[in-house]
Design an enzyme around this catalytic site. Sequence first.
Site, short mmCIF file in Angstrom:
data_model
loop_
_atom_site.label_atom_id
_atom_site.label_comp_id
_atom_site.label_asym_id
_atom_site.label_seq_id
_atom_site.Cartn_x
_atom_site.Cartn_y
_atom_site.Cartn_z
N CYS A 131 0.84 -1.20 0.00
CA CYS A 131 0.00 0.00 0.00
C CYS A 131 0.88 1.25 0.00
O CYS A 131 1.37 1.69 1.04
CB CYS A 131 -0.94 0.01 1.21
SG CYS A 131 -2.05 1.44 1.19
N CYS A 134 -0.38 4.18 2.23
CA CYS A 134 -0.07 4.01 3.66
C CYS A 134 1.42 4.17 3.92
O CYS A 134 1.82 4.77 4.92
CB CYS A 134 -0.57 2.66 4.16
SG CYS A 134 -2.38 2.54 4.23
#
Length: 177
Positions: A131, A134
Amino acid sequence: MSIDALRDLIPAYAKDISLNLSSLANETVLNDQQKWGCFLASAHAIGVAPVVRAIEAQASTVLTPEAMSAAKAAAAIMGMNNVYYRSLHLMKNHEYTTLPARLRMNVLANPGVTKMDFELWSTAVSAINGCGACMDAHEGELRKHGVANTQVQAALRIASVVHAASRIIASETALAG
Protein backbone atom coordinates in the site's frame (compact mmCIF):
# COMPACT_ATOMS: atom_id res chain seq x y z
CA MET A 1 12.88 -21.63 17.80
CA SER A 2 15.02 -18.60 16.98
CA ILE A 3 16.41 -16.74 14.00
CA ASP A 4 19.16 -19.37 13.73
CA ALA A 5 16.57 -22.15 13.68
CA LEU A 6 14.63 -20.21 11.06
CA ARG A 7 17.76 -19.88 8.96
CA ASP A 8 18.15 -23.66 9.13
CA LEU A 9 14.78 -24.01 7.37
CA ILE A 10 15.96 -21.98 4.38
CA PRO A 11 17.36 -24.10 1.55
CA ALA A 12 20.74 -23.51 -0.07
CA TYR A 13 19.25 -21.84 -3.15
CA ALA A 14 18.09 -18.99 -0.89
CA LYS A 15 21.37 -18.54 1.01
CA ASP A 16 21.20 -14.77 0.48
CA ILE A 17 17.93 -14.62 2.40
CA SER A 18 19.47 -16.60 5.25
CA LEU A 19 22.49 -14.32 5.35
CA ASN A 20 20.27 -11.23 5.27
CA LEU A 21 18.21 -12.56 8.20
CA SER A 22 21.40 -12.91 10.20
CA SER A 23 22.74 -9.47 9.35
CA LEU A 24 19.40 -7.77 10.02
CA ALA A 25 19.11 -9.51 13.39
CA ASN A 26 22.38 -7.75 14.23
CA GLU A 27 21.32 -4.41 12.68
CA THR A 28 22.18 -1.40 14.87
CA VAL A 29 20.47 1.42 12.94
CA LEU A 30 17.30 0.67 14.91
CA ASN A 31 17.11 0.12 18.65
CA ASP A 32 16.16 -3.40 19.77
CA GLN A 33 12.48 -2.57 20.25
CA GLN A 34 12.20 -0.96 16.82
CA LYS A 35 14.10 -3.79 15.14
CA TRP A 36 12.32 -6.73 16.77
CA GLY A 37 8.95 -4.99 16.49
CA CYS A 38 9.58 -4.75 12.73
CA PHE A 39 10.50 -8.42 12.59
CA LEU A 40 7.42 -9.42 14.60
CA ALA A 41 4.94 -7.17 12.80
CA SER A 42 6.29 -8.40 9.46
CA ALA A 43 6.03 -12.06 10.46
CA HIS A 44 2.45 -11.60 11.62
CA ALA A 45 1.55 -9.68 8.48
CA ILE A 46 2.57 -12.68 6.40
CA GLY A 47 1.43 -15.40 8.80
CA VAL A 48 3.64 -18.36 7.88
CA ALA A 49 3.61 -20.47 11.06
CA PRO A 50 7.30 -21.50 11.36
CA VAL A 51 8.40 -17.92 10.67
CA VAL A 52 5.95 -16.47 13.19
CA ARG A 53 7.05 -18.99 15.84
CA ALA A 54 10.78 -18.35 15.29
CA ILE A 55 10.48 -14.59 15.30
CA GLU A 56 8.08 -14.59 18.27
CA ALA A 57 10.62 -16.65 20.23
CA GLN A 58 13.47 -14.29 19.41
CA ALA A 59 11.41 -11.11 19.88
CA SER A 60 10.10 -12.24 23.26
CA THR A 61 13.65 -12.12 24.63
CA VAL A 62 13.81 -8.38 23.85
CA LEU A 63 10.29 -6.95 23.70
CA THR A 64 7.94 -6.33 26.60
CA PRO A 65 4.52 -8.00 26.43
CA GLU A 66 3.08 -4.56 25.56
CA ALA A 67 5.51 -4.15 22.66
CA MET A 68 4.77 -7.68 21.44
CA SER A 69 1.07 -6.87 21.45
CA ALA A 70 1.66 -3.53 19.69
CA ALA A 71 3.68 -5.18 16.91
CA LYS A 72 0.88 -7.68 16.35
CA ALA A 73 -1.62 -4.82 16.43
CA ALA A 74 0.36 -3.02 13.71
CA ALA A 75 0.08 -6.13 11.52
CA ALA A 76 -3.63 -6.45 12.27
CA ILE A 77 -4.66 -2.85 11.69
CA MET A 78 -2.50 -2.50 8.58
CA GLY A 79 -3.97 -5.75 7.24
CA MET A 80 -7.26 -3.87 7.14
CA ASN A 81 -6.08 -0.36 6.32
CA ASN A 82 -3.69 -1.40 3.55
CA VAL A 83 -6.47 -3.13 1.62
CA TYR A 84 -8.90 -0.27 2.11
CA TYR A 85 -6.55 2.63 1.33
CA ARG A 86 -4.76 0.82 -1.48
CA SER A 87 -8.16 0.24 -3.08
CA LEU A 88 -9.06 3.92 -2.81
CA HIS A 89 -5.73 4.85 -4.33
CA LEU A 90 -6.12 2.45 -7.25
CA MET A 91 -9.73 3.18 -8.12
CA LYS A 92 -10.36 5.68 -10.89
CA ASN A 93 -13.42 7.09 -9.13
CA HIS A 94 -11.84 9.39 -6.51
CA GLU A 95 -15.22 10.09 -4.94
CA TYR A 96 -14.55 7.18 -2.58
CA THR A 97 -11.69 9.13 -0.98
CA THR A 98 -14.20 11.77 0.16
CA LEU A 99 -16.31 9.23 2.07
CA PRO A 100 -15.55 8.45 5.72
CA ALA A 101 -13.82 5.08 6.13
CA ARG A 102 -16.09 4.06 9.02
CA LEU A 103 -13.57 1.45 10.11
CA ARG A 104 -12.48 1.19 13.74
CA MET A 105 -8.83 2.14 14.22
CA ASN A 106 -8.67 2.83 17.96
CA VAL A 107 -5.25 1.21 18.35
CA LEU A 108 -3.71 4.09 16.40
CA ALA A 109 -4.48 6.47 19.28
CA ASN A 110 -2.88 4.26 21.95
CA PRO A 111 -0.78 1.44 20.51
CA GLY A 112 1.03 0.59 23.76
CA VAL A 113 4.45 1.77 22.52
CA THR A 114 5.77 5.09 21.28
CA LYS A 115 3.93 6.49 18.30
CA MET A 116 7.13 6.46 16.27
CA ASP A 117 7.84 2.77 16.88
CA PHE A 118 4.26 1.92 15.89
CA GLU A 119 4.59 4.10 12.76
CA LEU A 120 7.83 2.32 11.85
CA TRP A 121 6.20 -1.11 12.22
CA SER A 122 3.17 0.09 10.25
CA THR A 123 5.49 1.24 7.46
CA ALA A 124 7.10 -2.21 7.30
CA VAL A 125 3.73 -3.97 7.17
CA SER A 126 2.41 -1.52 4.58
CA ALA A 127 5.40 -2.36 2.38
CA ILE A 128 4.61 -6.07 2.67
CA ASN A 129 0.98 -5.41 1.83
CA GLY A 130 1.88 -3.12 -1.06
CA CYS A 131 0.00 0.00 0.00
CA GLY A 132 1.87 3.02 -1.32
CA ALA A 133 -0.63 5.46 0.18
CA CYS A 134 -0.07 4.01 3.66
CA MET A 135 3.69 3.81 3.21
CA ASP A 136 3.80 7.48 2.25
CA ALA A 137 1.56 8.47 5.17
CA HIS A 138 3.58 6.55 7.78
CA GLU A 139 6.95 7.54 6.34
CA GLY A 140 5.80 11.19 6.36
CA GLU A 141 4.96 10.95 10.06
CA LEU A 142 8.31 9.34 10.79
CA ARG A 143 10.21 12.05 8.93
CA LYS A 144 8.23 14.83 10.71
CA HIS A 145 9.48 13.40 13.99
CA GLY A 146 13.11 13.19 12.96
CA VAL A 147 13.38 9.51 12.11
CA ALA A 148 16.32 9.12 9.73
CA ASN A 149 15.87 7.70 6.26
CA THR A 150 18.36 4.95 7.17
CA GLN A 151 16.02 3.85 9.97
CA VAL A 152 13.04 3.72 7.61
CA GLN A 153 15.19 1.81 5.15
CA ALA A 154 16.16 -0.69 7.87
CA ALA A 155 12.47 -1.34 8.59
CA LEU A 156 11.84 -1.89 4.87
CA ARG A 157 14.83 -4.22 4.62
CA ILE A 158 13.52 -6.28 7.54
CA ALA A 159 10.06 -6.45 5.96
CA SER A 160 11.48 -7.57 2.62
CA VAL A 161 13.66 -10.30 4.08
CA VAL A 162 10.96 -11.63 6.42
CA HIS A 163 8.62 -11.68 3.41
CA ALA A 164 11.14 -13.58 1.28
CA ALA A 165 11.92 -16.07 4.07
CA SER A 166 8.21 -16.63 4.62
CA ARG A 167 7.51 -17.27 0.93
CA ILE A 168 10.44 -19.69 0.67
CA ILE A 169 9.44 -21.63 3.78
CA ALA A 170 5.78 -21.73 2.70
CA SER A 171 6.71 -23.07 -0.74
CA GLU A 172 9.14 -25.63 0.67
CA THR A 173 6.47 -26.75 3.17
CA ALA A 174 4.01 -27.14 0.29
CA LEU A 175 6.47 -29.37 -1.54
CA ALA A 176 7.08 -31.49 1.55
CA GLY A 177 3.38 -31.89 2.35
